[in-house]
Design a protein around this motif. Structure first.
Motif, PDB file in Angstrom:
ATOM      1  N   PRO A  39     -15.201 -43.077  32.099  1.00  0.00           N
ATOM      2  CA  PRO A  39     -14.359 -42.222  31.267  1.00  0.00           C
ATOM      3  C   PRO A  39     -13.751 -43.013  30.111  1.00  0.00           C
ATOM      4  CG  PRO A  39     -13.955 -41.763  33.582  1.00  0.00           C
ATOM      5  CD  PRO A  39     -14.861 -42.964  33.533  1.00  0.00           C
TER       6      PRO A  39
ATOM      7  N   GLU B 246     -16.847 -35.672  24.684  1.00  0.00           N
ATOM      8  CA  GLU B 246     -16.069 -35.000  23.650  1.00  0.00           C
ATOM      9  C   GLU B 246     -16.042 -35.883  22.411  1.00  0.00           C
ATOM     10  OE1 GLU B 246     -12.102 -34.410  24.990  1.00  0.00           O
ATOM     11  OE2 GLU B 246     -11.797 -36.507  25.560  1.00  0.00           O
TER      12      GLU B 246
ATOM     13  N   ARG C 162     -15.805 -37.958  28.937  1.00  0.00           N
ATOM     14  CA  ARG C 162     -14.603 -37.342  29.508  1.00  0.00           C
ATOM     15  C   ARG C 162     -14.426 -37.797  30.955  1.00  0.00           C
ATOM     16  NH1 ARG C 162     -14.199 -31.081  28.775  1.00  0.00           N
ATOM     17  NH2 ARG C 162     -12.085 -31.616  29.394  1.00  0.00           N
ATOM     18  N   ASP C 163     -13.231 -37.615  31.469  1.00  0.00           N
ATOM     19  CA  ASP C 163     -12.946 -37.948  32.867  1.00  0.00           C
ATOM     20  C   ASP C 163     -13.516 -36.840  33.738  1.00  0.00           C
ATOM     21  OD1 ASP C 163     -12.051 -39.019  35.190  1.00  0.00           O
ATOM     22  OD2 ASP C 163      -9.917 -38.854  34.750  1.00  0.00           O
TER      23      ASP C 163
END
Length: 250
Positions: free
Chosen positions: A29, A64, A74-75
């Motif tokens: 992430p 993103e 992203r996480d």
């Protein structure tokens, strides 16, 4: 009449490769994803194809783009499964990602539960070697309880499976291959949801009763079609696990 299946478009193949790297933890992430220009050069495709690949991952919520900081991972709350670990070992030489830690909970030779004996092809009553681990992830906590099983007769050839320490990142399947000369050829997963046991709930930080878990029953077979290892992984809820991309044909 049977037909040859259509190969996925190039942009979906690129997206699948990036998706796998994200899910197995190679791209953590916040990590920056290759630019469209670099993807186009590495894969030898036109830049619009690279653009479509990244857009596919954006729609899935895996990446993103932010002004001035490029495209980043992203996480993602997703289970890491055996397939991800095999792919990561092949690509990186280690099956656990940098954001993962592993604790050995139990090793030993015990009476094999009926479903384990059946999976290993043992006649009951039977004994089996077992190795249970708790795998945690940074910013997520306990993420998986993994328990592997082998016939007890393997103990003399594979004594490290009974030691409550890491196998050095190679994983149990690769270790068994190294001491037996057998080669893992393919694996089969069966998936089901059920309520967590009290022990599982405690280890995964779930409510003491009524919590659901996802269970993968994972069988690894050799080139002789005989089982090498049987394993069960128990995952907490509220994370997605199965992904598949395929063309929809008329």
């Amino acid at each position: 009449m049977p037909e040859i299946k259509v190969v996925l478009p190039k942009y979906l193949q690129i997206a699948a490769d990036l998706r796998d790297r994200i899910l197995r933890g190679d791209l953590a992430p916040g990590a920056e994803v290759d630019s469209e220009r670099k993807i186009a050069a590495d894969w030898k495709v036109a830049r619009p194809t690279a653009t479509k690949a990244l857009e596919a991952l954006r729609r899935e919520g895996l990446i993103e783009s932010r002004q001035g900081s490029g495209t980043r991972v992203r996480d993602v709350r997703a289970h890491r499964r055996a397939a991800h670990r095999y792919h990561r070992y092949r690509a990186q030489g280690a099956q656990y990602a940098p954001d993962e830690s592993m604790e050995i909970l139990r090793t030993g030779i015990v009476a094999a539960p009926d479903h384990v004996a059946e999976a290993l092809g043992l006649e009951q009553p039977a004994e089996a070697m077992t190795r249970r681990r708790l795998i945690s992830r940074v910013n997520l906590g306990p993420a998986e309880i993994a328990t592997s099983w082998w016939p007890a007769s393997l103990a003399d050839n594979a004594p490290r499976l009974l030691e409550p320490v890491s196998l050095g990142g190679i994983g149990s399947v690769r270790y068994v291959e190294s001491v037996t000369g057998r080669i893992a050829s393919y694996a089969k997963d069966r998936v089901a949801a059920r309520l967590a046991t009290s022990d599982e709930a405690d280890l995964l930080g779930l409510p003491a009763s009524g919590a659901a878990v996802l269970v993968y029953r994972h069988s690894v077979f050799g080139t002789d079609d005989q089982i090498i290892e049987y394993a069960e992984s128990v995952y907490p809820p509220d994370m997605w696990s199965v992904e598949q991309e395929y063309p929809i044909e008329a």
